[in-house]
Design an enzyme around this catalytic site. Sequence first.
Site, PDB file in Angstrom:
ATOM      1  N   GLN A 163       0.794  -1.219   0.000  1.00 57.20           N
ATOM      2  CA  GLN A 163       0.000   0.000   0.000  1.00 57.20           C
ATOM      3  C   GLN A 163       0.830   1.275   0.000  1.00 57.20           C
ATOM      4  O   GLN A 163       0.410   2.288  -0.557  1.00 57.20           O
ATOM      5  CB  GLN A 163      -0.921  -0.008   1.228  1.00 57.20           C
ATOM      6  CG  GLN A 163      -1.979   1.057   1.242  1.00 57.20           C
ATOM      7  CD  GLN A 163      -3.075   0.718   2.215  1.00 57.20           C
ATOM      8  OE1 GLN A 163      -4.015   0.005   1.892  1.00 57.20           O
ATOM      9  NE2 GLN A 163      -2.957   1.204   3.431  1.00 57.20           N
ATOM     10  N   GLU A 205      -2.963   9.734  -0.289  1.00 58.70           N
ATOM     11  CA  GLU A 205      -2.046  10.317   0.693  1.00 58.70           C
ATOM     12  C   GLU A 205      -0.960  11.174   0.048  1.00 58.70           C
ATOM     13  O   GLU A 205       0.035  11.512   0.682  1.00 58.70           O
ATOM     14  CB  GLU A 205      -1.441   9.207   1.544  1.00 58.70           C
ATOM     15  CG  GLU A 205      -2.514   8.474   2.343  1.00 58.70           C
ATOM     16  CD  GLU A 205      -1.963   7.399   3.252  1.00 58.70           C
ATOM     17  OE1 GLU A 205      -0.728   7.204   3.264  1.00 58.70           O
ATOM     18  OE2 GLU A 205      -2.762   6.757   3.952  1.00 58.70           O
ATOM     19  N   ASP A 243       4.434  -0.026   3.902  1.00 57.36           N
ATOM     20  CA  ASP A 243       3.205  -0.470   4.557  1.00 57.36           C
ATOM     21  C   ASP A 243       2.627  -1.521   3.629  1.00 57.36           C
ATOM     22  O   ASP A 243       2.067  -1.198   2.581  1.00 57.36           O
ATOM     23  CB  ASP A 243       2.215   0.679   4.750  1.00 57.36           C
ATOM     24  CG  ASP A 243       0.881   0.199   5.339  1.00 57.36           C
ATOM     25  OD1 ASP A 243       0.771  -1.004   5.651  1.00 57.36           O
ATOM     26  OD2 ASP A 243      -0.043   1.019   5.463  1.00 57.36           O
ATOM     27  N   GLU A 292       5.400  -2.111   7.885  1.00 64.37           N
ATOM     28  CA  GLU A 292       4.117  -2.052   8.591  1.00 64.37           C
ATOM     29  C   GLU A 292       3.181  -3.145   8.074  1.00 64.37           C
ATOM     30  O   GLU A 292       3.106  -3.378   6.863  1.00 64.37           O
ATOM     31  CB  GLU A 292       3.496  -0.673   8.365  1.00 64.37           C
ATOM     32  CG  GLU A 292       2.163  -0.450   9.036  1.00 64.37           C
ATOM     33  CD  GLU A 292       1.599   0.916   8.695  1.00 64.37           C
ATOM     34  OE1 GLU A 292       0.359   1.038   8.638  1.00 64.37           O
ATOM     35  OE2 GLU A 292       2.390   1.860   8.485  1.00 64.37           O
ATOM     36  N   ASP A 319      -0.372  -2.083  12.634  1.00 66.95           N
ATOM     37  CA  ASP A 319      -1.444  -1.106  12.422  1.00 66.95           C
ATOM     38  C   ASP A 319      -2.785  -1.816  12.546  1.00 66.95           C
ATOM     39  O   ASP A 319      -3.403  -1.805  13.604  1.00 66.95           O
ATOM     40  CB  ASP A 319      -1.289  -0.449  11.053  1.00 66.95           C
ATOM     41  CG  ASP A 319      -2.444   0.486  10.718  1.00 66.95           C
ATOM     42  OD1 ASP A 319      -3.204   0.852  11.630  1.00 66.95           O
ATOM     43  OD2 ASP A 319      -2.594   0.853   9.537  1.00 66.95           O
ATOM     44  N   LYS A 344      -3.219   5.597  15.628  1.00 65.27           N
ATOM     45  CA  LYS A 344      -4.240   6.332  14.881  1.00 65.27           C
ATOM     46  C   LYS A 344      -5.371   6.678  15.846  1.00 65.27           C
ATOM     47  O   LYS A 344      -6.031   5.772  16.359  1.00 65.27           O
ATOM     48  CB  LYS A 344      -4.777   5.497  13.721  1.00 65.27           C
ATOM     49  CG  LYS A 344      -3.759   5.251  12.614  1.00 65.27           C
ATOM     50  CD  LYS A 344      -4.333   4.338  11.539  1.00 65.27           C
ATOM     51  CE  LYS A 344      -3.387   4.213  10.355  1.00 65.27           C
ATOM     52  NZ  LYS A 344      -3.890   3.242   9.349  1.00 65.27           N
ATOM     53  N   ARG A 373      -4.725   9.258   8.609  1.00 64.41           N
ATOM     54  CA  ARG A 373      -5.517   8.284   7.860  1.00 64.41           C
ATOM     55  C   ARG A 373      -5.554   8.733   6.403  1.00 64.41           C
ATOM     56  O   ARG A 373      -5.209   9.874   6.081  1.00 64.41           O
ATOM     57  CB  ARG A 373      -6.955   8.186   8.396  1.00 64.41           C
ATOM     58  CG  ARG A 373      -7.115   7.730   9.823  1.00 64.41           C
ATOM     59  CD  ARG A 373      -6.410   6.434  10.170  1.00 64.41           C
ATOM     60  NE  ARG A 373      -6.832   5.257   9.429  1.00 64.41           N
ATOM     61  CZ  ARG A 373      -7.616   4.283   9.903  1.00 64.41           C
ATOM     62  NH1 ARG A 373      -8.105   4.383  11.129  1.00 64.41           N
ATOM     63  NH2 ARG A 373      -7.897   3.216   9.178  1.00 64.41           N
ATOM     64  N   SER A 374      -5.989   7.843   5.536  1.00 67.24           N
ATOM     65  CA  SER A 374      -6.023   8.202   4.115  1.00 67.24           C
ATOM     66  C   SER A 374      -7.074   9.274   3.833  1.00 67.24           C
ATOM     67  O   SER A 374      -6.921  10.083   2.920  1.00 67.24           O
ATOM     68  CB  SER A 374      -6.269   6.971   3.250  1.00 67.24           C
ATOM     69  OG  SER A 374      -7.418   6.283   3.682  1.00 67.24           O
ATOM     70  N   LYS A 395       3.802   9.535  10.715  1.00 70.61           N
ATOM     71  CA  LYS A 395       3.472   9.102   9.361  1.00 70.61           C
ATOM     72  C   LYS A 395       2.289   9.938   8.912  1.00 70.61           C
ATOM     73  O   LYS A 395       1.185   9.772   9.416  1.00 70.61           O
ATOM     74  CB  LYS A 395       3.126   7.616   9.375  1.00 70.61           C
ATOM     75  CG  LYS A 395       2.720   7.048   8.045  1.00 70.61           C
ATOM     76  CD  LYS A 395       2.347   5.583   8.211  1.00 70.61           C
ATOM     77  CE  LYS A 395       1.675   5.071   6.963  1.00 70.61           C
ATOM     78  NZ  LYS A 395       1.155   3.701   7.166  1.00 70.61           N
TER      79      LYS A 395
END
Length: 435
Positions: A163, A205, A243, A292, A319, A344, A373-374, A395
């Site tokens: 990702q 992102e 990730d 990740e 995560d 998060k 977050r995205s 991040k």
Amino acid sequence: MSIITDVYAREVLDSRGNPTLEVEVYTESGAFGRGMVPSGASTGEHEAVELRDGDKSRYGGLGTQKAVDNVNNVIAEAIIGYDVRDQQAIDRAMIALDGTPNKGKLGANAILGVSIAVARAAADYLEVPLYSYLGGFNTKVLPTPMMNIINGGSHSDAPIAFQEFMIMPVGAPTFKEALRWGAEVFHALKKILKERGLETAVGDEGGFAPKFEGTEDGVETILKAIEAAGYEAGENGIMIGFDCASSEFYDAERKVYDYSKFEGEGGAVRTAAEQIDYLEELVNKYPIITIEDGMDENDWDGWKALTERLGGRVQLVGDDFFVTNTDYLARGIKEEAANSILIKVNQIGTLTETFEAIEMAKEAGYTAVVSHRSGETEDSTIADIAVATNAGQIKTGSLSRTDRIAKYNQLLRIEDQLGEVAQYKGIKSFYNLKK
């Protein structure tokens, strides 16, 4: 004078054009705080519940009016009269009011919006920066950024299973310089992609989403961009991270990691053992310092085997595996699975629980990476949290899109405000790895 007199929520839009919540908290003194709630694309199945309306005639079912109503009609009534400085009591009151283990009644998005707004109102009342209010006098560490410059998986249409491909300026002397290094590599990468005739459109992102020939092509291209920008790859310069978001392509029935979900017919199908072998192969070949979600969120045996194999050399971040939840983190610590947790705020739903997760991780020798977050907003609270907790890593996306840059710019302000007290630890942020 610090008593909460009003709480108000409204529906606003996030960076993907989807509804989210914005909450405002007011006090007797006129002090005011506002919090906006992010949203994820690839979400762990154990995350706290993000309450959506489900009405397909409105925002495709993604409306948040139910959560807004819960703030305005339920939570507000419960917390008006509280001292805005009593963050833990307010957060605990909302958790009790919800009464479910995953905040499914009121919605974690409703609760989090209030939690952030309360903290900001308290900082405003005390006339101190948010990071100082949250962290106290020992606040000093600027985080090493994980910059997601190539998007794959669920964050883009690029035919790559992983990702995120990230760079970390671990050799930079300050956060300001780290940000410059990252921006220069980002622009060098764009130039290289154009020269190859690849797309330079960006994903959720802010990273590029080109049609690479595979994972290694992506890494090799990043290494060329690092060199083209005038930097070296490695501990004295810039290192690389992934990730994998492995839960997104794990087939639970067959118990395999099926890369073909994103990479098409040419995508590999790997067992857990083969997945670990593949990740080790990449670590041996490239300057990779963090991975990740290298294994599926429910593959505990795989996580333990991966940690045993690579845990001394590479930061292995949970995560979807931990979902910022101290129950899952405690089990991971006990079973020696992973060595880092991604933080998060909307996975757990309150600042109190977020800080508890960071504290538990540090006490166990795990690192904590504060994350966006995205689906983001202009809210920069996570930048303040990263500094307040001296987490050491953040991040928050690539070097484009205002929803990402807002966090970086806030960190620049904080570094300026801290002055000589500010510390940027770079490679030392990965304190649990054997050098």
